[in-house]
Enzyme design. Structure first.
Site, PDB file in Angstrom:
ATOM      1  N   PRO A  85     -22.396  27.414 -14.004  1.00 56.08           N
ATOM      2  CA  PRO A  85     -22.724  26.426 -12.965  1.00 56.08           C
ATOM      3  C   PRO A  85     -23.223  27.097 -11.687  1.00 56.08           C
ATOM      4  O   PRO A  85     -22.842  28.227 -11.375  1.00 56.08           O
ATOM      5  CB  PRO A  85     -21.393  25.708 -12.712  1.00 56.08           C
ATOM      6  CG  PRO A  85     -20.414  26.256 -13.678  1.00 56.08           C
ATOM      7  CD  PRO A  85     -20.965  27.489 -14.279  1.00 56.08           C
ATOM      8  N   LEU A 113     -56.361  20.188 -38.443  1.00 54.29           N
ATOM      9  CA  LEU A 113     -56.000  19.297 -39.550  1.00 54.29           C
ATOM     10  C   LEU A 113     -55.279  20.051 -40.667  1.00 54.29           C
ATOM     11  O   LEU A 113     -54.440  19.504 -41.365  1.00 54.29           O
ATOM     12  CB  LEU A 113     -57.255  18.624 -40.119  1.00 54.29           C
ATOM     13  CG  LEU A 113     -57.779  17.435 -39.300  1.00 54.29           C
ATOM     14  CD1 LEU A 113     -59.033  16.864 -39.941  1.00 54.29           C
ATOM     15  CD2 LEU A 113     -56.712  16.341 -39.176  1.00 54.29           C
ATOM     16  N   GLU A 119     -61.124  32.614 -25.688  1.00 53.47           N
ATOM     17  CA  GLU A 119     -61.224  32.586 -27.152  1.00 53.47           C
ATOM     18  C   GLU A 119     -62.592  32.005 -27.520  1.00 53.47           C
ATOM     19  O   GLU A 119     -63.210  32.383 -28.504  1.00 53.47           O
ATOM     20  CB  GLU A 119     -60.101  31.723 -27.743  1.00 53.47           C
ATOM     21  CG  GLU A 119     -60.097  31.667 -29.268  1.00 53.47           C
ATOM     22  CD  GLU A 119     -59.022  30.741 -29.836  1.00 53.47           C
ATOM     23  OE1 GLU A 119     -58.471  29.923 -29.063  1.00 53.47           O
ATOM     24  OE2 GLU A 119     -58.739  30.833 -31.036  1.00 53.47           O
ATOM     25  N   HIS A 162     -56.166  36.288 -26.466  1.00 48.86           N
ATOM     26  CA  HIS A 162     -57.560  36.363 -26.969  1.00 48.86           C
ATOM     27  C   HIS A 162     -58.488  37.194 -26.077  1.00 48.86           C
ATOM     28  O   HIS A 162     -58.543  38.393 -26.226  1.00 48.86           O
ATOM     29  CB  HIS A 162     -58.153  34.977 -27.237  1.00 48.86           C
ATOM     30  CG  HIS A 162     -57.481  34.265 -28.362  1.00 48.86           C
ATOM     31  ND1 HIS A 162     -57.433  34.787 -29.619  1.00 48.86           N
ATOM     32  CD2 HIS A 162     -56.810  33.077 -28.413  1.00 48.86           C
ATOM     33  CE1 HIS A 162     -56.768  33.955 -30.411  1.00 48.86           C
ATOM     34  NE2 HIS A 162     -56.374  32.920 -29.704  1.00 48.86           N
ATOM     35  N   ASP A 185     -50.831  34.964 -33.787  1.00 49.85           N
ATOM     36  CA  ASP A 185     -51.291  33.600 -33.483  1.00 49.85           C
ATOM     37  C   ASP A 185     -50.619  32.545 -34.374  1.00 49.85           C
ATOM     38  O   ASP A 185     -49.716  31.851 -33.926  1.00 49.85           O
ATOM     39  CB  ASP A 185     -52.830  33.521 -33.566  1.00 49.85           C
ATOM     40  CG  ASP A 185     -53.393  32.409 -32.696  1.00 49.85           C
ATOM     41  OD1 ASP A 185     -52.589  31.657 -32.125  1.00 49.85           O
ATOM     42  OD2 ASP A 185     -54.621  32.285 -32.598  1.00 49.85           O
ATOM     43  N   PRO A 201     -49.224  32.632 -38.168  1.00 52.69           N
ATOM     44  CA  PRO A 201     -49.033  33.236 -39.496  1.00 52.69           C
ATOM     45  C   PRO A 201     -49.160  32.252 -40.648  1.00 52.69           C
ATOM     46  O   PRO A 201     -49.760  32.572 -41.676  1.00 52.69           O
ATOM     47  CB  PRO A 201     -47.616  33.801 -39.416  1.00 52.69           C
ATOM     48  CG  PRO A 201     -47.423  34.104 -37.985  1.00 52.69           C
ATOM     49  CD  PRO A 201     -48.170  33.044 -37.232  1.00 52.69           C
TER      50      PRO A 201
HETATM   51 ZN   LIG Z   1     -52.915  30.952 -30.083  1.00 53.59          ZN
END
Ligand SMILES: [Zn+2]
Length: 764
Positions: A212, A388, A585, A604, A659, A661
């Site tokens: 706390p 997707l 990226e 990236h 990133d 796997p």
């Molecule tokens: Zn990423």
């Protein structure tokens, strides 16, 4: 404002360098500015093998090192033993001070606060022997025996008026970064006396204990999209206690200035030239010294590539398991818990068995191919398709059941899966991860749901720290009517964080979770088109169109709120968060400019290959790039075209990461797979791999005490002083090369910038 600071810097450096130059000219009898001026050491019979165009080497020991100062006409980097008059020593100190200022301007990539000299009076480490442990002394002895190091020396760059102006512009960019970047109050140097720890739980054995803290009484409110914090006595809310370095309009103005410089012809030529030179220097270094580096590695007992610490500096939690692992997990759940009610769909509750029946699937049918989560050639340049793919068997309901934490079973399956991933990491011992977990900003409750999940399921591992990722999805929430304007998204993300900092008892679980969070990330498809923000952009409370905000716009508001939050947390004695977004990226170059100004390191950065100026600035500031060439290969850039090996050779601070796997890798050690492919395709040596692993640890948010244990007792120091080959397996020769090359670049830059300023002042 920025101009004022840079001219202060110029003035300070100016005095130092003028003093220095006049002395150099007296000694050498020629101007270091003269085009084509060659290093005075060249051709001197007393100095062995310093060839005219710098390809020289030979067994010089430390003496040729001191000679090598391509910029300042033979002034030694460090004070040569016994040769310094008091005046020269004073100059040397002054020059170090000037360089320190430059390093600080570079965003503190291990400022040269220590001894600058290599090969000075105190041996190759340049550090006095008195403060060394016996272990360090033996390391120094090993190094001394391996000290026949061939230094790459290049001839001087001709200083024209144009080059000087370019140097001044680059220094101005570094100053801008220094102006904006959040720096913690206590540097690693200031925390040098804290003890080492092998793992995080050595520091905090009870990771989920709630300690706390009395409420602070601070109040806060959003002012133009940035949280302002007021003291407990400040009833009128008159004085913001933790103001941000600048407004959005000022930030966008500065960003456009850097963009303008980056597109100027002379800047591009100069940076391109320097980068090429850096690359060639590295190639020569490897040619001349690789066998010595390998000998040094062989001489370090016990340590090899497999047992140096490796941190996966960029991995998304929801894709952190490999595909066979996920498949095995789904099958075992279907076998062991078929009657568990897991989802509410189309008006009724379904058990796991019923879900699979509705999908016309049995456990026997399931294989990696039906799971169909691997990125393939159809996902290249299709971030939408890539996303997707993140549905097991193409079914969003399986995604909701197995890889979401906010679902009917309160994320129990994902928690169990996470614990299995943690135990895999722990059994590998030397592999660590920084998993990113999403907070969307759709509702303020998200933080409490996330905290309840992490704390409730006790998801902690010594091999993992958490980062929060914020998806840039304002337009989606706006379209579905979840929020009205961008301000509401910022409120949902940041208000709970300020609340819990002022009074932890308001969200006790969140308070505990935040103690394990080390940074914030910002994610989404960067290739979507956007309109570059300007100083005239609408503030967040008036941003209510259906269009998404631009990358730099998100970056500023997340940065600014984090900045205020960090200052507030520091004042309460709590941990702070670094800003480490995805950047470069894909998409526009302004993403990389924004992250250059605001971020500690980025994920990236492959688009730096398109801008020599930014690439050189990222080098000078030593901003970490957490790169994932295999992920790029699935989405934006073929593996053989990846700039990773180029950046590495040039000395940018790069690390390797996985990133996603579950969508990319094939083996159960995705991080090692990433290293393995890089080693094979890019032909990297063991020293290279260990250097990359060391970078990864330094980029990471693991505790200071662990970095001391994993890298070196003084890991923040530049060059060999910040390295212990017995821990990292990185040869000191390598770091010495990197450091000397870096100092040469900074020296050249400073020299040019000061000369430009002198000329300008004389004209006025
Ligand atoms: Zn990423």
């Amino acid at each position: 404002m920025a101009t004022a600071t840079s001219s202060d810097l110029f003035n300070a450096c100016h005095v130092v360098l003028l003093q220095h130059l006049s002395d150099a000219q007296l000694v050498e009898g020629e101007s270091p500015r003269a085009p084509g001026h060659q290093h005075p050491a060249v051709g001197r019979s007393a100095e062995p093998a310093q060839h005219a165009h710098g390809l020289g080497g030979g067994p010089g020991g430390s003496a040729p090192l001191r000679k090598a100062s391509p910029v300042l006409g033979g002034m030694p980097l460090g004070a040569p033993a016994g040769s310094t008059s008091s005046a020269a020593a004073a100059q040397d100190r002054a020059q170090k001070a000037a360089l320190d200022m430059m390093m600080a301007a570079a965003g503190g990539a291990g400022g040269l606060t220590g001894k600058l000299g290599v090969g000075g009076a105190n041996g190759p480490n340049g550090a006095g022997p008195s403060d060394k442990t016996p272990e360090q002394l033996s390391a120094a002895a090993t190094l001394a025996s391996l000290d026949d190091y061939s230094r790459v020396i290049t001839p001087e760059t001709a200083m024209t008026d144009e080059v000087e102006e370019v140097c001044a512009l680059l220094v101005e960019c570094l100053e801008l970064r220094k102006h904006w970047l959040f720096k913690p109050m206590l540097s690693p140097e200031a925390r040098r006396h804290e003890p080492e720890a092998a793992v995080p739980s050595d520091i905090n054995p009870q990771p989920f204990a709630y300690v706390p803290l009395p409420p602070s009484g601070h109040t806060f409110r959003m002012v133009d999209g940035v949280m302002a914090v007021y003291g407990p006595e400040d009833r009128q809310q008159a004085v913001n206690m933790f103001p941000v370095p600048g407004t959005a309009a000022e930030f966008f103005t500065d960003m456009h200035r850097i963009l303008r410089y980056a597109s100027s012809g002379p800047v591009k030529s100069y940076c391109h030239h320097r980068l090429m030179l850096l690359e060639q220097k590295f190639n020569l270094h490897v040619m001349l010294n690789s066998d010595k580096e390998f000998r040094a590695q062989k001489a370090a007992p016990h340590r090899d590539f497999y047992n140096v610490r490796k941190v996966d500096t960029h991995i998304h939690h929801s894709a952190c398991m490999h595909q066979k692992h996920l498949l095995r997990f789904i099958k075992s759940k279907l076998r062991k818990e078929p009657d568990e009610v897991v989802i509410f769909r189309d008006g009724k509750y379904l058990t796991l068995k019923e879900v699979f029946e509705s999908l016309k699937l049995t456990g026997y049918d399931l294989n990696v191919d039906t799971l169909d989560m691997h990125a393939d050639k159809n996902t290249f340049h299709r971030f939408d398709k890539f996303n997707l793919k993140y549905n097991p068997c193409g079914q969003s309901r399986l995604r909701e059941i197995f890889i979401k934490q906010d679902n009917l079973i309160h994320g129990r399956f994902l928690a169990e899966l996470t614990r299995e991933v943690f135990s895999d990491l722990e059994s590998s011992k030397y592999q660590h991860a920084e998993m990113r977990i999403s907070v969307y900003g759709r509702k303020a409750m998200e933080w409490d749901i996330l905290a309840a999940w992490v704390v409730g399921f006790q998801l902690h591992s010594d091999n993992n720290v958490w980062l929060i990722q914020i998806p840039r999805l304002y337009n989606v929430y706006k379209e579905t009517g979840v929020i009205e304007n961008f301000q509401q998204m910022l409120d949902n993300i940041f208000e709970p964080l300020f609340e819990v900092t002022a009074d932890p008892s308001t969200h006790p679980q969140l308070h505990v979770l935040l103690s394990h969070v080390v940074g914030f990330d910002m994610v989404d498809d960067e290739s979507k088109s956007e309109r570059r923000p300007t100083k005239h952009s609408e503030p967040p409370q008036r941003w209510n169109t259906k269009h998404n905000c631009a990358y730099a716009y998100y970056a500023y508001y997340i940065y600014a709120n984090l900045y205020a939050l960090n200052k507030f947390r520091e004042s309460r004695g709590l941990n702070t968060f670094s800003f480490r977004p995805h950047a470069g990226e894909a998409g526009d170059i302004d993403h990389l400019v924004a992250s250059f100004m605001l971020c500690e390191n980025i994920a990236h950065g492959i688009n730096l290959r398109k801008s020599p100026c930014l690439q050189y600035l990222y080098y000078l500031a030593q901003i970490g790039l957490c790169m994932s060439p295999l992920s790029n290969n699935s989405l934006f850039l073929d593996y053989h075209r990846n700039p990773f090996p180029l950046f590495f050779a040039r000395g940018l601070s790069v690390s390797l990461s996985t990133d996603d796997p579950v969508m990319i890798h094939l083996t159960k050690e995705p991080l090692v797979e990433e290293y393995s492919v890089a080693a094979q395709v890019f032909k990297m040596s063991s020293a290279d791999l260990c250097e990359i692993a060391r970078n990864g640890v330094l980029h990471s948010g693991f505790p200071h005490a662990c970095k001391k244990h994993w890298v070196a007792a003084e890991y923040w120091r530049p060059g060999p002083d910040g390295n212990d080959i017995h821990k990292t397996n990185v040869p000191n020769l390598r770091l010495r090369f990197r450091h000397e090359t870096y100092v040469d670049e900074m020296r050249l830059l400073l020299h040019g910038a000061v000369a430009y300023q002198t000329r300008k002042t004389a004209r006025e």
